[in-house]
Design an enzyme around this catalytic site. Sequence first.
Site, PDB file in Angstrom:
ATOM      1  N   GLU A   1      22.966  12.175 -39.472  1.00  0.00           N
ATOM      2  CA  GLU A   1      24.342  12.415 -39.903  1.00  0.00           C
ATOM      3  C   GLU A   1      25.207  13.006 -38.796  1.00  0.00           C
ATOM      4  O   GLU A   1      26.439  12.860 -38.811  1.00  0.00           O
ATOM      5  CB  GLU A   1      24.364  13.334 -41.130  1.00  0.00           C
ATOM      6  CG  GLU A   1      23.607  14.636 -40.966  1.00  0.00           C
ATOM      7  CD  GLU A   1      22.141  14.519 -41.341  1.00  0.00           C
ATOM      8  OE1 GLU A   1      21.504  15.576 -41.531  1.00  0.00           O
ATOM      9  OE2 GLU A   1      21.620  13.386 -41.430  1.00  0.00           O
TER      10      GLU A   1
ATOM     11  N   GLU B   1       8.431  25.214 -32.684  1.00  0.00           N
ATOM     12  CA  GLU B   1       9.149  24.363 -31.739  1.00  0.00           C
ATOM     13  C   GLU B   1      10.568  24.899 -31.623  1.00  0.00           C
ATOM     14  O   GLU B   1      11.318  24.928 -32.597  1.00  0.00           O
ATOM     15  CB  GLU B   1       9.154  22.913 -32.239  1.00  0.00           C
ATOM     16  CG  GLU B   1       9.798  21.943 -31.281  1.00  0.00           C
ATOM     17  CD  GLU B   1       9.769  20.512 -31.799  1.00  0.00           C
ATOM     18  OE1 GLU B   1       9.830  19.585 -30.976  1.00  0.00           O
ATOM     19  OE2 GLU B   1       9.685  20.321 -33.037  1.00  0.00           O
TER      20      GLU B   1
ATOM     21  N   GLY C   1       8.629  14.327 -41.888  1.00  0.00           N
ATOM     22  CA  GLY C   1       7.676  13.233 -41.736  1.00  0.00           C
ATOM     23  C   GLY C   1       6.596  13.245 -42.801  1.00  0.00           C
ATOM     24  O   GLY C   1       6.221  12.201 -43.340  1.00  0.00           O
TER      25      GLY C   1
ATOM     26  N   ARG D   1      14.378   1.714 -29.408  1.00  0.00           N
ATOM     27  CA  ARG D   1      12.921   1.722 -29.274  1.00  0.00           C
ATOM     28  C   ARG D   1      12.256   1.144 -30.512  1.00  0.00           C
ATOM     29  O   ARG D   1      11.218   0.481 -30.426  1.00  0.00           O
ATOM     30  CB  ARG D   1      12.444   3.154 -29.031  1.00  0.00           C
ATOM     31  CG  ARG D   1      11.013   3.254 -28.579  1.00  0.00           C
ATOM     32  CD  ARG D   1      10.741   4.575 -27.884  1.00  0.00           C
ATOM     33  NE  ARG D   1      10.667   5.698 -28.826  1.00  0.00           N
ATOM     34  CZ  ARG D   1      10.447   6.952 -28.440  1.00  0.00           C
ATOM     35  NH1 ARG D   1      10.342   7.247 -27.154  1.00  0.00           N
ATOM     36  NH2 ARG D   1      10.355   7.922 -29.324  1.00  0.00           N
TER      37      ARG D   1
ATOM     38  N   GLU E   1       6.923   9.621 -35.418  1.00  0.00           N
ATOM     39  CA  GLU E   1       6.979  10.368 -34.160  1.00  0.00           C
ATOM     40  C   GLU E   1       7.604  11.701 -34.505  1.00  0.00           C
ATOM     41  O   GLU E   1       8.815  11.804 -34.716  1.00  0.00           O
ATOM     42  CB  GLU E   1       7.794   9.598 -33.122  1.00  0.00           C
ATOM     43  CG  GLU E   1       7.607  10.116 -31.705  1.00  0.00           C
ATOM     44  CD  GLU E   1       8.696  11.074 -31.298  1.00  0.00           C
ATOM     45  OE1 GLU E   1       8.418  12.303 -31.317  1.00  0.00           O
ATOM     46  OE2 GLU E   1       9.802  10.630 -30.971  1.00  0.00           O
TER      47      GLU E   1
ATOM     48  N   LYS F   1      18.986   4.048 -40.567  1.00  0.00           N
ATOM     49  CA  LYS F   1      19.636   5.246 -41.079  1.00  0.00           C
ATOM     50  C   LYS F   1      19.732   6.249 -39.918  1.00  0.00           C
ATOM     51  O   LYS F   1      18.771   6.935 -39.600  1.00  0.00           O
ATOM     52  CB  LYS F   1      18.836   5.834 -42.247  1.00  0.00           C
ATOM     53  CG  LYS F   1      19.171   7.286 -42.620  1.00  0.00           C
ATOM     54  CD  LYS F   1      20.628   7.520 -42.988  1.00  0.00           C
ATOM     55  CE  LYS F   1      20.881   8.976 -43.370  1.00  0.00           C
ATOM     56  NZ  LYS F   1      20.851   9.898 -42.190  1.00  0.00           N
ATOM     57  N   PRO F   2      20.907   6.326 -39.256  1.00  0.00           N
ATOM     58  CA  PRO F   2      21.044   7.281 -38.163  1.00  0.00           C
ATOM     59  C   PRO F   2      21.238   8.696 -38.692  1.00  0.00           C
ATOM     60  O   PRO F   2      21.603   8.899 -39.858  1.00  0.00           O
ATOM     61  CB  PRO F   2      22.294   6.792 -37.425  1.00  0.00           C
ATOM     62  CG  PRO F   2      23.126   6.152 -38.505  1.00  0.00           C
ATOM     63  CD  PRO F   2      22.130   5.535 -39.468  1.00  0.00           C
TER      64      PRO F   2
ATOM     65  N   ARG G   1      16.202  19.418 -20.126  1.00  0.00           N
ATOM     66  CA  ARG G   1      16.829  18.129 -20.421  1.00  0.00           C
ATOM     67  C   ARG G   1      17.345  18.142 -21.853  1.00  0.00           C
ATOM     68  O   ARG G   1      16.651  18.562 -22.771  1.00  0.00           O
ATOM     69  CB  ARG G   1      15.816  16.992 -20.220  1.00  0.00           C
ATOM     70  CG  ARG G   1      16.400  15.606 -20.377  1.00  0.00           C
ATOM     71  CD  ARG G   1      15.441  14.559 -19.841  1.00  0.00           C
ATOM     72  NE  ARG G   1      14.203  14.531 -20.595  1.00  0.00           N
ATOM     73  CZ  ARG G   1      13.881  13.580 -21.490  1.00  0.00           C
ATOM     74  NH1 ARG G   1      14.724  12.591 -21.744  1.00  0.00           N
ATOM     75  NH2 ARG G   1      12.721  13.613 -22.100  1.00  0.00           N
TER      76      ARG G   1
END
Length: 513
Positions: A208, A415, A266, A190, A283, A205-206, A311
């Site tokens: 870990e 959350e 963020g 995306r 996001e 940077k994915p 989901r």
Amino acid sequence: MQIFRQSRRALQLQRHLLRYDFHRGHGFRYASLLHQEGYIGGKWVSALSGKTFAVTNPCNGKVIGHVPDMDEADTKTAIDSAYEAFQSWQRTTAKERSILLRKWYNLMEENKEDLALILTAEAGKPLAESRGEIGYGSSFIEWFAEEGRRIYGEVVPSPASSKEIILIREPIGVVSLITPWNFPNAMITRKAGAALASGCTCVIKPAEDTPLSALAIADLAEKAGLPPGVVNVVTASRSNTPAVGNVLCTSPKVAGVSFTGSSAVGKHLYRLCSSGIKKIGLELGGNAPFIVFDSADLNKAVDGFMISKFRNGGQTCISSNRIYAQSGIYEKFVAACKEAISKRLVMGDGLNKDVNVGPIINQSQIDKVEGIVNDSVKLGAEVLMGGKRHELGGLFYEPTILTNVSSEMPCVKEEIFGPVAAIQKFESEEEVLKKANACQHGLAGYFFSQDYSQVWRVARRLEVGMIGINDGLISAVEAAFGGIKESGIGREGSRHGVDDYTHIKYLCMGGIN
């Protein structure tokens, strides 16, 4: 020697995964998709320090591979590579970039089953959900392969006959893409699809927990013919991630940052980017309200609840988190939800045929979910079903319904990011809107109503960036994804997805007779 070492390590990783997959009838076609090196400047490389960290399968805790534990020095190398590549990549035509992105998309489609198997192995998702994510993820590359040819400028009527005013869009430069573990394929595509289509280069940077999917994506980018340095992947352990993130946000060679993750992180990245006045897309966390009015179609509301809540085991940023049912339908809705959970949800190994709920991603996350439930119960919440770790053990947590819930409880204020539904009763539209909007987050929301006037009233007043109206599955490449308040800045997907990666240049052409 480097190529031989990479091939040998890929085969070793494949053998790890094959032990996990073959007895279930699954297997990989290409060992080359399985990498245990980072990808910088078109080369598969180890960390300069030589250090690695383990990637584990959350379903059973087994190590499935090791990837480089990269640090600041490796990250600077990746940024340098992207910066050098940008000098030529920005001058390619939109059509040239489109052709390469289309090739990348085609390869993702050809290898979608392998990509799904890798995703399930490292993220624990049921294979059907992994296949869905791979299709969703590749659609962003397809979309931006097409949309990149429609990044238009403007001709603006001039106030003076001697001048013409033209606005053009240009790529901002190198962008850092910092992505989460819950959608390790789609969150990369995306961002990267929009960035590359705009003429930017990127350093990925994915998370870990899920680096193997990022490396597989980079492998296919290389096979598609993307030039060296256009796409780079830096892998880092949890301990090295803060330092890597700092470089990705503060390097003078980085023009923009796109991050998907928690609001707390963020905010920290936002502060880091402020020192260089960088363009940023965020996001962030959500705490989505899910409202069922008396006029709702009960079956549709339950279906929407099941998909929006469970989901990925509830581990999505747009999961319904605060469930509100109006007094006239409350009892029927709660009973129907309990029945649906009992009949429809099967927990277990994601490669087993009937499983549709996998484990929580890691120990800290399951501890958080368990703590939220326990603390809410101490404050008076009642457990209608679930409420504890699953008999499967490990990182599995039972699908849970909490009732007698109040706004002060952690299950409402925080959350959850797990398979826990906290259901409250409400009386009026005005009351539920006040409760739904009394939140610092504003990513997504859902409501169910057959009252046409009410649909418009509530849609206008609900303070979120995205709303599912009589629908619990709202993500689509064509739609603008993003939130308001502390849920983020900017939009991803849609034609607006390129906005974070371009700036407008004003050309004033004078001296016209």
